[in-house]
Write an enzyme that holds these catalytic residues in place. Structure first.
Site, PDB file in Angstrom:
ATOM      1  N   SER A 196       0.841  -1.205   0.000  1.00  0.00           N
ATOM      2  CA  SER A 196       0.000   0.000   0.000  1.00  0.00           C
ATOM      3  C   SER A 196       0.868   1.244   0.000  1.00  0.00           C
ATOM      4  O   SER A 196       0.371   2.352  -0.167  1.00  0.00           O
ATOM      5  CB  SER A 196      -0.899   0.007   1.230  1.00  0.00           C
ATOM      6  OG  SER A 196      -0.108   0.040   2.397  1.00  0.00           O
TER       7      SER A 196
ATOM      8  N   HIS B 115      -3.485  -4.050  -4.931  1.00  0.00           N
ATOM      9  CA  HIS B 115      -3.616  -3.738  -3.509  1.00  0.00           C
ATOM     10  C   HIS B 115      -4.966  -4.194  -2.959  1.00  0.00           C
ATOM     11  O   HIS B 115      -6.012  -3.637  -3.315  1.00  0.00           O
ATOM     12  CB  HIS B 115      -3.403  -2.225  -3.299  1.00  0.00           C
ATOM     13  CG  HIS B 115      -3.494  -1.809  -1.866  1.00  0.00           C
ATOM     14  ND1 HIS B 115      -4.068  -0.636  -1.455  1.00  0.00           N
ATOM     15  CD2 HIS B 115      -3.094  -2.434  -0.735  1.00  0.00           C
ATOM     16  CE1 HIS B 115      -4.003  -0.549  -0.138  1.00  0.00           C
ATOM     17  NE2 HIS B 115      -3.418  -1.642   0.320  1.00  0.00           N
TER      18      HIS B 115
ATOM     19  N   GLU C 128      -7.214  -2.357  -5.637  1.00  0.00           N
ATOM     20  CA  GLU C 128      -6.660  -1.251  -6.422  1.00  0.00           C
ATOM     21  C   GLU C 128      -5.572  -1.807  -7.337  1.00  0.00           C
ATOM     22  O   GLU C 128      -4.601  -2.402  -6.860  1.00  0.00           O
ATOM     23  CB  GLU C 128      -6.062  -0.183  -5.500  1.00  0.00           C
ATOM     24  CG  GLU C 128      -7.098   0.602  -4.712  1.00  0.00           C
ATOM     25  CD  GLU C 128      -6.468   1.574  -3.724  1.00  0.00           C
ATOM     26  OE1 GLU C 128      -7.031   2.647  -3.503  1.00  0.00           O
ATOM     27  OE2 GLU C 128      -5.414   1.249  -3.137  1.00  0.00           O
TER      28      GLU C 128
ATOM     29  N   ASN D  32      -6.283   4.642   0.685  1.00  0.00           N
ATOM     30  CA  ASN D  32      -5.529   5.100   1.854  1.00  0.00           C
ATOM     31  C   ASN D  32      -5.442   6.620   1.927  1.00  0.00           C
ATOM     32  O   ASN D  32      -5.304   7.188   3.007  1.00  0.00           O
ATOM     33  CB  ASN D  32      -4.129   4.481   1.890  1.00  0.00           C
ATOM     34  CG  ASN D  32      -4.171   3.050   2.413  1.00  0.00           C
ATOM     35  OD1 ASN D  32      -5.230   2.545   2.771  1.00  0.00           O
ATOM     36  ND2 ASN D  32      -3.032   2.399   2.431  1.00  0.00           N
TER      37      ASN D  32
HETATM   38  N1  CAA Z   1     -11.281 -12.493   8.268  1.00  0.00           N
HETATM   39  C1  CAA Z   1     -12.213 -13.082   7.480  1.00  0.00           C
HETATM   40  N2  CAA Z   1     -13.512 -12.786   7.547  1.00  0.00           N
HETATM   41  C2  CAA Z   1     -13.898 -11.853   8.446  1.00  0.00           C
HETATM   42  C3  CAA Z   1     -12.978 -11.184   9.280  1.00  0.00           C
HETATM   43  C4  CAA Z   1     -11.619 -11.541   9.166  1.00  0.00           C
HETATM   44  N3  CAA Z   1     -10.666 -10.975   9.888  1.00  0.00           N
HETATM   45  N4  CAA Z   1     -13.660 -10.305  10.057  1.00  0.00           N
HETATM   46  C5  CAA Z   1     -14.962 -10.406   9.711  1.00  0.00           C
HETATM   47  N5  CAA Z   1     -15.089 -11.340   8.756  1.00  0.00           N
HETATM   48  C6  CAA Z   1     -16.340 -11.731   8.096  1.00  0.00           C
HETATM   49  C7  CAA Z   1     -17.259 -12.433   9.050  1.00  0.00           C
HETATM   50  O1  CAA Z   1     -17.036 -13.838   9.019  1.00  0.00           O
HETATM   51  C8  CAA Z   1     -18.627 -12.086   8.489  1.00  0.00           C
HETATM   52  O2  CAA Z   1     -18.939 -12.902   7.385  1.00  0.00           O
HETATM   53  P1  CAA Z   1     -20.496 -13.205   7.019  1.00  0.00           P
HETATM   54  O3  CAA Z   1     -21.267 -11.965   7.213  1.00  0.00           O
HETATM   55  O4  CAA Z   1     -20.453 -13.627   5.577  1.00  0.00           O
HETATM   56  O5  CAA Z   1     -20.889 -14.282   7.932  1.00  0.00           O
HETATM   57  C9  CAA Z   1     -18.426 -10.685   7.923  1.00  0.00           C
HETATM   58  O6  CAA Z   1     -17.014 -10.526   7.719  1.00  0.00           O
HETATM   59  C10 CAA Z   1     -18.943  -9.632   8.855  1.00  0.00           C
HETATM   60  O7  CAA Z   1     -18.263  -9.814  10.098  1.00  0.00           O
HETATM   61  P2  CAA Z   1     -18.919  -9.488  11.509  1.00  0.00           P
HETATM   62  O8  CAA Z   1     -20.401  -9.733  11.428  1.00  0.00           O
HETATM   63  O9  CAA Z   1     -18.139 -10.208  12.542  1.00  0.00           O
HETATM   64  O10 CAA Z   1     -18.592  -7.973  11.777  1.00  0.00           O
HETATM   65  P3  CAA Z   1     -18.921  -6.710  10.926  1.00  0.00           P
HETATM   66  O11 CAA Z   1     -20.260  -6.756  10.268  1.00  0.00           O
HETATM   67  O12 CAA Z   1     -18.584  -5.590  11.820  1.00  0.00           O
HETATM   68  O13 CAA Z   1     -17.832  -6.732   9.731  1.00  0.00           O
HETATM   69  C11 CAA Z   1     -15.788  -6.014   8.851  1.00  0.00           C
HETATM   70  C12 CAA Z   1     -16.469  -6.768   9.993  1.00  0.00           C
HETATM   71  C13 CAA Z   1     -15.940  -6.780   7.550  1.00  0.00           C
HETATM   72  C14 CAA Z   1     -14.307  -5.938   9.228  1.00  0.00           C
HETATM   73  C15 CAA Z   1     -16.469  -4.601   8.727  1.00  0.00           C
HETATM   74  O14 CAA Z   1     -16.503  -3.987   9.964  1.00  0.00           O
HETATM   75  C16 CAA Z   1     -15.761  -3.696   7.756  1.00  0.00           C
HETATM   76  O15 CAA Z   1     -15.972  -3.749   6.551  1.00  0.00           O
HETATM   77  N6  CAA Z   1     -14.898  -2.812   8.306  1.00  0.00           N
HETATM   78  C17 CAA Z   1     -14.120  -1.890   7.495  1.00  0.00           C
HETATM   79  C18 CAA Z   1     -12.875  -2.608   7.007  1.00  0.00           C
HETATM   80  C19 CAA Z   1     -11.996  -1.717   6.206  1.00  0.00           C
HETATM   81  O16 CAA Z   1     -12.233  -0.511   6.019  1.00  0.00           O
HETATM   82  N7  CAA Z   1     -10.917  -2.293   5.702  1.00  0.00           N
HETATM   83  C20 CAA Z   1      -9.899  -1.546   4.971  1.00  0.00           C
HETATM   84  C21 CAA Z   1      -8.755  -1.315   5.893  1.00  0.00           C
HETATM   85  S1  CAA Z   1      -7.513  -0.358   5.133  1.00  0.00           S
HETATM   86  C22 CAA Z   1      -6.546  -1.454   4.331  1.00  0.00           C
HETATM   87  O17 CAA Z   1      -6.656  -2.637   4.425  1.00  0.00           O
HETATM   88  C23 CAA Z   1      -5.531  -0.848   3.441  1.00  0.00           C
HETATM   89  C24 CAA Z   1      -4.185  -0.726   3.958  1.00  0.00           C
HETATM   90  O18 CAA Z   1      -3.286  -0.611   3.116  1.00  0.00           O
HETATM   91  C25 CAA Z   1      -3.871  -0.626   5.391  1.00  0.00           C
END
Ligand code: CAA
Length: 285
Positions: free
Chosen positions: A120, A141, A153, A192
């Site tokens: 990233s 990404h 991305e 990001n």
């Molecule tokens: N690994 C795999 N699957 C996961 C997981 C993980 N760590 N965490 C959650 N899940 C899955 C769950 O199994 C669940 O699946 P189903 O609905 O199909 O059963 C689904 O995701 C939803 O999980 P939860 O119900 O436990 O919780 P939630 O509804 O709060 O979702 C989340 C969790 C998907 C993380 C959601 O909160 C979300 O989309 N958050 C934002 C994440 C985000 O912005 N990510 C980008 C980060 S920045 C980045 O990555 C870039 C970088 O360069 C740093």
């Protein structure tokens, strides 16, 4: 040249889930890491994730068996690279290490193989020359958690060919992801940069005592419809990663707004790195 075999380098948080996504997409996938314990931990986590998908009725046992059958792991990079049509590098975010990997990949992979980095912070132009085949190099990404987040991305550098962009776009689609194309390298790419702006504002509001981190997160969720608030998200990403991204962006831009925020610097100094260390902005126990 159709892509059939994918090599993912690095069995950390991102690499292991990217590899599983590739296997679920029907690709013969090898997950490579220099650490055998990291490979074993990745396999255990992915098997348990797969079992929970079946238990929840989200995936059939057949689909899971097929994906786990397509996914193998090894510490031997040379052996893993031999048949790869696409390599997705998700190793540690260090330029010297990535340069070494891309130089080696340029020698040990087939001439047609595409070499992508999940970085990233490091644009692919930094490693393209080392590979000896810059037209076949780009960023691919993914986002955390990579098994869930749809966006990929695809960032082209000055020399990335249209054929390379088309091939990795097709792979992302087959993984059931949403590819987006970044036409020009820019620190932070798209996501990001936007996340950085939101985080910066949230950190400033908290630092100035305008609202608590709980209320800022609640606002993001209930007013803006974000799945997580910025502090919850930074804790999930890792505050050391947030700090590293800011430092890398600042090194490129020299823009003071990109400097790591004092609240992040303070947390990192205290060893409070987010979920992975048991505490960040919130406690996790
Ligand atoms: N690994 C795999 N699957 C996961 C997981 C993980 N760590 N965490 C959650 N899940 C899955 C769950 O199994 C669940 O699946 P189903 O609905 O199909 O059963 C689904 O995701 C939803 O999980 P939860 O119900 O436990 O919780 P939630 O509804 O709060 O979702 C989340 C969790 C998907 C993380 C959601 O909160 C979300 O989309 N958050 C934002 C994440 C985000 O912005 N990510 C980008 C980060 S920045 C980045 O990555 C870039 C970088 O360069 C740093």
């Amino acid at each position: 040249m159709a892509i059939e075999n994918i090599l993912v380098i690095g069995a950390g948080t991102m690499g292991r889930q990217i590899a599983m996504s590739c296997a679920l997409g029907g690709y013969a996938t090898v997950l490579q890491d220099i650490s055998e314990p990291a490979l074993a931990a990745a396999r255990t986590e992915l098997e348990s994730w797969a079992a929970s998908r079946v238990a929840k009725g989200k995936l059939s046992q057949d689909a899971v068996d097929q994906a786990l059958g397509l996914l193998s792991q090894t510490a031997d990079l040379d052996a893993a690279a031999r048949d790869a049509d696409l390599v997705i590098e998700a190793a540690v975010e260090r330029l010297d290490i990535k340069e070494e990997i891309f130089a080696r990949l340029g020698k040990i992979t087939a001439a047609h193989a595409i070499l992508a980095t999940n970085s990233s912070t490091l644009p692919s132009s930094k490693v393209a020359a080392a590979s000896g085949r810059p037209a076949q190099v780009c960023n691919m990404h993914f986002f955390n958690p990579a098994l869930v987040m749809k966006c990929v991305e695809i960032v082209r550098n000055d020399q990335t060919s249209d054929a390379t962009v088309a091939a990795v776009t097709e792979v992302a689609q087959r993984l059931n992801k949403q590819p987006v194309l970044v036409n020009k390298e820019i620190p932070g790419f798209i996501a990001n940069r936007m996340m950085g702006a939101i985080n910066r504002e949230a950190l400033n509001l908290a630092q100035a005592g305008i609202a608590s981190i709980v209320d800022i997160d609640t606002t993001a969720r209930t007013a803006l419809g974000h799945p997580m608030g910025p502090f919850e998200l930074m804790d999930m990403v890792g505050l050391d990663v947030v700090d590293f991204i800011a430092q890398a962006n600042y090194a490129e831009t020299g823009n003071d707004a990109d400097l790591p925020h004092p609240l992040i610097v303070e947390k990192v100094k205290e060893g409070k790195l987010g979920r992975k260390s048991g505490e960040g902005f919130y406690p996790y126990n």
